[in-house]
Write a protein that holds these residues in place. Structure first.
Motif, PDB file in Angstrom:
ATOM      1  N   ALA A  26      -0.804   3.303 -33.345  1.00  0.00           N
ATOM      2  CA  ALA A  26      -0.725   3.975 -31.926  1.00  0.00           C
ATOM      3  C   ALA A  26      -0.319   3.080 -30.919  1.00  0.00           C
ATOM      4  N   HIS A  27      -0.992   1.823 -30.799  1.00  0.00           N
ATOM      5  CA  HIS A  27      -0.468   0.751 -29.707  1.00  0.00           C
ATOM      6  C   HIS A  27      -0.918  -0.467 -30.404  1.00  0.00           C
ATOM      7  N   ARG A  28      -0.612  -1.731 -30.016  1.00  0.00           N
ATOM      8  CA  ARG A  28      -0.868  -2.941 -30.433  1.00  0.00           C
ATOM      9  C   ARG A  28      -2.305  -3.296 -29.817  1.00  0.00           C
ATOM     10  N   CYS A  29      -3.283  -3.669 -30.640  1.00  0.00           N
ATOM     11  CA  CYS A  29      -4.368  -4.391 -29.874  1.00  0.00           C
ATOM     12  C   CYS A  29      -4.095  -5.847 -29.661  1.00  0.00           C
ATOM     13  N   GLY A  30      -4.802  -6.142 -28.665  1.00  0.00           N
ATOM     14  CA  GLY A  30      -4.542  -7.618 -28.085  1.00  0.00           C
ATOM     15  C   GLY A  30      -4.603  -8.811 -28.774  1.00  0.00           C
ATOM     16  N   TYR A  31      -5.399  -8.691 -30.148  1.00  0.00           N
ATOM     17  CA  TYR A  31      -5.509 -10.020 -30.936  1.00  0.00           C
ATOM     18  C   TYR A  31      -4.827  -9.646 -32.005  1.00  0.00           C
ATOM     19  N   CYS A  32      -3.822  -8.897 -32.268  1.00  0.00           N
ATOM     20  CA  CYS A  32      -3.240  -8.553 -33.516  1.00  0.00           C
ATOM     21  C   CYS A  32      -1.969  -8.937 -33.746  1.00  0.00           C
ATOM     22  N   ASP A  33      -1.675  -9.696 -34.868  1.00  0.00           N
ATOM     23  CA  ASP A  33      -0.509 -10.268 -35.133  1.00  0.00           C
ATOM     24  C   ASP A  33       0.178  -9.803 -36.509  1.00  0.00           C
ATOM     25  N   PHE A  34      -0.450  -8.758 -36.859  1.00  0.00           N
ATOM     26  CA  PHE A  34      -0.110  -8.298 -38.233  1.00  0.00           C
ATOM     27  C   PHE A  34       1.270  -7.521 -38.049  1.00  0.00           C
ATOM     28  N   ALA A  35       1.840  -7.276 -39.447  1.00  0.00           N
ATOM     29  CA  ALA A  35       3.107  -6.718 -39.419  1.00  0.00           C
ATOM     30  C   ALA A  35       2.883  -5.125 -39.183  1.00  0.00           C
ATOM     31  N   ILE A  36       3.398  -4.876 -38.022  1.00  0.00           N
ATOM     32  CA  ILE A  36       3.142  -3.524 -37.711  1.00  0.00           C
ATOM     33  C   ILE A  36       4.059  -2.811 -36.880  1.00  0.00           C
ATOM     34  N   ALA A  37       4.204  -1.389 -36.505  1.00  0.00           N
ATOM     35  CA  ALA A  37       5.276  -0.881 -35.829  1.00  0.00           C
ATOM     36  C   ALA A  37       4.706   0.183 -34.867  1.00  0.00           C
ATOM     37  N   GLY A  70      -3.217  -0.607 -46.819  1.00  0.00           N
ATOM     38  CA  GLY A  70      -3.645  -1.349 -45.463  1.00  0.00           C
ATOM     39  C   GLY A  70      -2.589  -1.317 -44.573  1.00  0.00           C
ATOM     40  N   GLY A  71      -2.712  -1.579 -43.410  1.00  0.00           N
ATOM     41  CA  GLY A  71      -1.847  -1.635 -42.310  1.00  0.00           C
ATOM     42  C   GLY A  71      -1.832  -2.569 -41.365  1.00  0.00           C
ATOM     43  N   GLY A  72      -1.516  -2.448 -39.887  1.00  0.00           N
ATOM     44  CA  GLY A  72      -1.279  -1.028 -39.499  1.00  0.00           C
ATOM     45  C   GLY A  72      -2.537   0.017 -39.698  1.00  0.00           C
ATOM     46  N   THR A  73      -2.218   1.035 -39.427  1.00  0.00           N
ATOM     47  CA  THR A  73      -3.244   2.170 -39.641  1.00  0.00           C
ATOM     48  C   THR A  73      -2.666   3.252 -40.310  1.00  0.00           C
ATOM     49  N   PRO A  74      -2.958   3.232 -41.533  1.00  0.00           N
ATOM     50  CA  PRO A  74      -2.663   4.150 -42.759  1.00  0.00           C
ATOM     51  C   PRO A  74      -3.131   5.352 -42.491  1.00  0.00           C
ATOM     52  N   ALA A 105      -8.795   3.050 -42.424  1.00  0.00           N
ATOM     53  CA  ALA A 105      -8.808   4.323 -41.786  1.00  0.00           C
ATOM     54  C   ALA A 105      -9.423   3.571 -40.199  1.00  0.00           C
ATOM     55  N   ASN A 106      -9.094   4.177 -39.174  1.00  0.00           N
ATOM     56  CA  ASN A 106      -9.395   3.778 -37.912  1.00  0.00           C
ATOM     57  C   ASN A 106     -10.048   5.185 -37.642  1.00  0.00           C
ATOM     58  N   PRO A 107     -11.102   4.958 -36.528  1.00  0.00           N
ATOM     59  CA  PRO A 107     -12.025   6.156 -36.200  1.00  0.00           C
ATOM     60  C   PRO A 107     -11.200   7.052 -35.546  1.00  0.00           C
ATOM     61  N   THR A 142      -9.088  -4.326 -26.679  1.00  0.00           N
ATOM     62  CA  THR A 142      -8.262  -3.087 -26.540  1.00  0.00           C
ATOM     63  C   THR A 142      -7.800  -2.387 -27.654  1.00  0.00           C
ATOM     64  N   ARG A 143      -8.936  -2.231 -28.522  1.00  0.00           N
ATOM     65  CA  ARG A 143      -8.936  -0.852 -29.582  1.00  0.00           C
ATOM     66  C   ARG A 143      -8.952   0.496 -28.808  1.00  0.00           C
ATOM     67  N   PRO A 144      -8.217   1.196 -29.655  1.00  0.00           N
ATOM     68  CA  PRO A 144      -7.940   2.487 -29.137  1.00  0.00           C
ATOM     69  C   PRO A 144      -9.195   3.626 -29.273  1.00  0.00           C
TER      70      PRO A 144
HETATM   71  S1  SF4 Z   1      -5.265  -1.121 -35.220  1.00  0.00           S
HETATM   72 FE1  SF4 Z   1      -5.276  -2.921 -36.602  1.00  0.00          FE
HETATM   73  S2  SF4 Z   1      -3.170  -3.133 -37.300  1.00  0.00           S
HETATM   74 FE2  SF4 Z   1      -2.873  -1.601 -35.449  1.00  0.00          FE
HETATM   75  S3  SF4 Z   1      -2.685  -3.120 -33.591  1.00  0.00           S
HETATM   76 FE3  SF4 Z   1      -5.069  -2.963 -33.733  1.00  0.00          FE
HETATM   77  S4  SF4 Z   1      -5.574  -4.551 -35.013  1.00  0.00           S
HETATM   78 FE4  SF4 Z   1      -3.345  -4.391 -35.416  1.00  0.00          FE
END
Ligand code: SF4
Length: 392
Positions: A26-37, A70-74, A105-107, A142-144
């Motif tokens: 849904a958004h990029r968390c401030g510390y994240c460098d994963f392959a996400i969209a 995994g993800g991302g946020t499956p 999963a994210n909450p 910056t977790r959602p």
């Molecule tokens: S939810 Fe996980 S994968 Fe998505 S931006 Fe945040 S840390 Fe990165």
């Protein structure tokens, strides 16, 4: 009936595990460098088409023992697409009886309906990105999600019959030792079977790293971060979770079987944008660009550069490096079987880290990190990759 694999061989050649990457967030968390969209939900259905194409072109079906999505946020995938994902996995990677099937999963994107659906399509485990129960820490990361959403997500999963692995992060700016202790105690009280506790890293190019560089965010001292890691290593076992890897703890018998494949340096399939795979002794990683991935997968074009293959001492060093992530370390029987090199030979060149008390040969002959070595695992890893198996 489970089909026969199309080729045979040891587990470091023939994969018995599959990783599927679902890059949407849904958004990029401030510390994240994963392959996400981010903000690309409209492409989710096309992504599933692409995954189906990629899986179908591998020449399977291939029976496996573990699925890991995994993800991302499956869990962001809507239910019809989750159902398609389950169908794709069941068709191309049928899970052996008693297999482990995990989805991250994210909450904020996980509720009773998705939990029941996951159970119905063959998943038996969720890895929930809790990170912290403190709203201050979640804001710093910056977790959602809201702090109070995590306990509910764990309960929802457990009610649906899914085993729960809970992810926590320590070393967050503003966090103190008592806040970290509160997070550990709280997570244990929710009854997961597995806990992952990672130290926050400031990956180059992330917003958090830029804030730290400009002095707007103050990273914790190494001493405080070390104290937090030590606290996890002491407190989680007191609460019933054995440490079995540098960052992972579980109730007895609930260790992650999928991740064990990586640490044994065994083979695995990986499909999706940015997914890594290790098949037939060759490593390759798919393109990290969503549009590029979808276009190439649908056109039947290669998704990665030609794979890389390590040989001889380099390959043995890589296996040792991965084995040392496990608390039991590298095993004197398993290691030569896997690499063709005696474990005693690999000790050559590691005198510095052994003398410094970071690495030891245990009474059972295993080579493993000491407790202090786990705190300085990166230092040991550098020595292992550069010097192990070399001149004494
Ligand atoms: S939810 Fe996980 S994968 Fe998505 S931006 Fe945040 S840390 Fe990165």
């Amino acid at each position: 009936m489970v089909p026969e694999p199309i080729f045979n061989g040891p587990p470091w050649i023939v994969p018995r595990a599959v990783y599927v990457h679902v890059p949407f967030c849904a958004h990029r968390c401030g510390y994240c460098d994963f392959a996400i969209a981010v903000d690309r939900e409209s492409e989710m259905a096309a992504y599933l088409d692409a995954l189906e194409m990629e899986a179908g072109r591998l020449g399977g079906p291939f029976p496996v023992d573990t699925w890991y999505v995994g993800g991302g946020t499956p869990s962001l995938l809507p239910e019809p697409l989750l159902a398609r994902l389950g169908g794709l996995l069941a068709r191309w990677f049928p899970l052996a009886g008693g297999g482990e099937a995990t989805l991250e999963a994210n909450p904020e994107s996980f509720g009773p309906q998705k939990a029941r659906l996951l159970r119905g399509i063959g998943f038996n485990r969720v890895s929930i990105g809790i990170q912290s129960f403190s709203q201050g820490s979640l804001d710093a990361l910056t977790r959602p999600h809201r702090a109070d959403a995590s306990a509910e997500a764990v309960e929802v999963a457990r009610n649906a019959g899914l085993a729960v692995s809970a992810d926590l992060i320590f070393g967050v700016p503003g966090q103190d030792l008592s806040g970290w202790e509160a997070d550990i105690r709280r997570v244990a009280s929710l009854g997961p079977s597995h806990v992952s506790a990672y130290g926050l890293t400031y990956e180059k190019g992330t917003p958090l790293e830029r804030l730290a560089r400009s002095g707007k965010v103050l990273p914790l001292s190494d001493d405080l971060e070390g104290a937090m890691y030590s606290l996890a290593m002491d407190l989680l076992p007191e609460l019933g979770f054995c440490q079995y890897e540098i960052s992972n703890y579980s109730r007895p018998g609930s260790e992650s079987r999928h991740n064990a494949v990586y640490w044994a340096n065994h083979a695995y399939f990986g499909i999706g944008m940015g997914a890594a795979r290790y098949v037939g002794g060759e490593r390759a990683t798919n393109t990290r660009d969503l549009s590029d991935y979808i276009r190439k997968a649908l056109a039947g074009e290669p998704l990665s550069r030609p794979g890389e293959r390590l040989e001889g001492l380099e390959a043995a060093r890589e296996t040792l490096y991965l084995n040392l992530r496990r608390t039991r370390g590298a095993d004197p029987l398993e290691f030569p079987d896997r690499t063709g090199v005696d474990l005693s030979r690999m000790v050559n060149g590691l005198g510095r880290v052994i003398d410094a008390g970071l690495l030891e040969v245990a009474p059972d002959g295993c080579l493993r990190l000491t407790r202090r070595g786990r705190l300085l695992a990166d230092t040991v890893a550098g020595e292992v990759l550069a010097r192990s198996g070399g001149p004494a």
